[in-house]
Design an enzyme around this catalytic site. Structure first.
Site, short mmCIF file in Angstrom:
data_model
loop_
_atom_site.label_atom_id
_atom_site.label_comp_id
_atom_site.label_asym_id
_atom_site.label_seq_id
_atom_site.Cartn_x
_atom_site.Cartn_y
_atom_site.Cartn_z
N LYS A 224 0.81 -1.22 0.00
CA LYS A 224 0.00 0.00 0.00
C LYS A 224 0.85 1.27 0.00
O LYS A 224 2.05 1.25 0.30
CB LYS A 224 -0.97 -0.03 1.18
CG LYS A 224 -2.11 -1.02 0.93
CD LYS A 224 -3.24 -0.91 1.92
CE LYS A 224 -4.37 -1.85 1.53
NZ LYS A 224 -5.49 -1.82 2.50
N ARG A 258 -3.55 -9.81 5.45
CA ARG A 258 -3.98 -9.90 4.04
C ARG A 258 -2.85 -9.38 3.18
O ARG A 258 -2.54 -8.18 3.22
CB ARG A 258 -5.23 -9.06 3.82
CG ARG A 258 -5.76 -9.09 2.40
CD ARG A 258 -7.01 -8.24 2.26
NE ARG A 258 -7.48 -8.22 0.88
CZ ARG A 258 -6.97 -7.42 -0.06
NH1 ARG A 258 -5.96 -6.58 0.24
NH2 ARG A 258 -7.44 -7.45 -1.29
N1 LIG Z 1 -10.39 -6.50 4.76
C1 LIG Z 1 -9.67 -5.79 3.86
N2 LIG Z 1 -9.94 -5.91 2.55
C2 LIG Z 1 -9.19 -5.18 1.69
N3 LIG Z 1 -9.28 -5.10 0.34
C3 LIG Z 1 -8.34 -4.21 -0.04
S1 LIG Z 1 -8.17 -3.73 -1.70
C4 LIG Z 1 -6.81 -2.64 -1.66
C5 LIG Z 1 -5.48 -3.33 -1.68
O1 LIG Z 1 -4.48 -2.58 -1.73
O2 LIG Z 1 -5.43 -4.56 -1.65
C6 LIG Z 1 -6.90 -1.79 -2.85
C7 LIG Z 1 -7.10 -0.43 -2.67
C8 LIG Z 1 -7.19 0.38 -3.77
C9 LIG Z 1 -7.07 -0.14 -5.05
C10 LIG Z 1 -6.87 -1.53 -5.22
C11 LIG Z 1 -6.77 -2.35 -4.12
N4 LIG Z 1 -7.61 -3.74 1.01
C12 LIG Z 1 -8.16 -4.34 2.11
C13 LIG Z 1 -7.88 -4.24 3.52
O3 LIG Z 1 -6.98 -3.50 3.97
N5 LIG Z 1 -8.67 -5.00 4.34
#
Ligand SMILES: Nc1nc2[nH]c(S[C@@H](C(=O)O)c3ccccc3)nc2c(=O)[nH]1
Length: 285
Positions: A224, A258
């Site tokens: 991230k 995750r």
């Molecule tokens: N529970 C839970 N589910 C999640 N789904 C995601 S998507 C995120 C990423 O970077 O994977 C993301 C953010 C922005 C764009 C693409 C993908 N992040 C989480 C989290 O932090 N917790």
């Protein structure tokens, strides 16, 4: 914490930290002719993550991109259903479905999924009842604003960990009121969702404050921008930073990590756990 989660036909023992591997199902790959190639790739990727020690495969995540336009329920189902079915049928995997859509939540249980992962904490119309009806555990994540605007100017009055804890406590209460029992709930502070880098760093530093909710804690920091902004690393060079965050999260009580890089994370979790347990057999392999 001796959390045990009934995830469909799987029993998830959370007496030690578990790794959730991220499987991104890119929307276009399942609607056009490329269906089988992409599905096969997804299966192989999931198989590798399971072999590396992932206990859960998280399907989705694309629809939560900041600025993402909402996809239709049917489109989301068309994208997710084939993958979930194949993961369950071919790999007997514990599959978590990353969705905010009630129709997908209802279907998830039928497809053999083991968990619902909702970045909108069941706030969508009908989501609470759909999740309750699915019989599956649900992860409630904190997010401020919608993807289209959540990163414009995130602002919090009290320290962010109090905002997050208050929000999650309210969502847990709403679930209980709808008949979704606490033993089916997980919470997640939602790193990166409507938070500045400082918010994210503070949230991890004081994350043990979320343990007052006495619920399994799922965290997602892998690759991230909080890593990118601190270290100045592009997304493909964020693993070392991510492993440092994994160690700190485990130390502060995270039950599920995750991540995209399962093997490396398993080593970081096992190493951290060895310190916290003062030795003993590493729990993940
Ligand atoms: N529970 C839970 N589910 C999640 N789904 C995601 S998507 C995120 C990423 O970077 O994977 C993301 C953010 C922005 C764009 C693409 C993908 N992040 C989480 C989290 O932090 N917790």
């Amino acid at each position: 914490n001796a959390f045990q989660l009934r995830c469909g036909r799987h029993l998830l023992d959370l007496s030690f930290p578990r790794v959730m591997g991220v499987l991104n199902v890119t929307p276009d790959s399942f609607s056009d002719g490329g269906q089988h190639v992409a599905l096969d790739d997804a299966l192989r990727h999931a198989e590798r993550m399971l072999a590396e020690g992932a206990a859960i495969i998280d399907v989705g995540g694309e629809s939560t991109r900041p600025g993402a336009l909402p996809v239709s329920p049917q489109e989301e189902l068309d994208r997710v259903a084939p993958v979930v079915e194949a993961l369950v049928r071919e790999l007997d995997a514990l599959v978590s479905v990353d969705t905010s859509c009630p129709a997908v939540m209802r279907e998830a249980g039928e497809l053999g999924a083991g968990m619902i992962n909702d970045v909108r904490a069941l706030e969508r119309e009908g989501a609470l009842l759909a999740a309750a009806g699915s019989g599956l555990p649900v992860c409630l994540m904190h997010r401020q604003g919608e993807p289209q605007n959540m990163q414009q100017a995130p602002s919090y009055q009290q320290p962010v960990e109090e905002v997050v804890a208050d929000y999650l406590a309210r969502r847990v209460a709403a679930c209980e009121a709808a008949g979704l029992r606490r033993n089916r709930l997980l919470i997640d502070p939602g790193f990166g969702f409507g938070k500045s880098v400082e918010h994210n760093l503070r949230l991890l530093k004081y994350m043990q404050s979320l343990q007052t909710l006495a619920l399994p804690l799922l965290v997602g920091m892998s690759r991230k921008s909080m890593i990118g902004k601190v270290l100045g690393r592009p997304v493909e060079e964020r693993l070392p930073g991510g492993l440092a965050l994994t160690a700190m999260a485990v130390e502060r009580g995270a039950n599920i990590l995750r991540v995209h890089d399962v093997a490396a994370t398993v080593d970081a979790v096992n190493m951290t756990w060895a310190v916290l347990q003062e030795g003993g057999e590493p729990p993940l392999h």
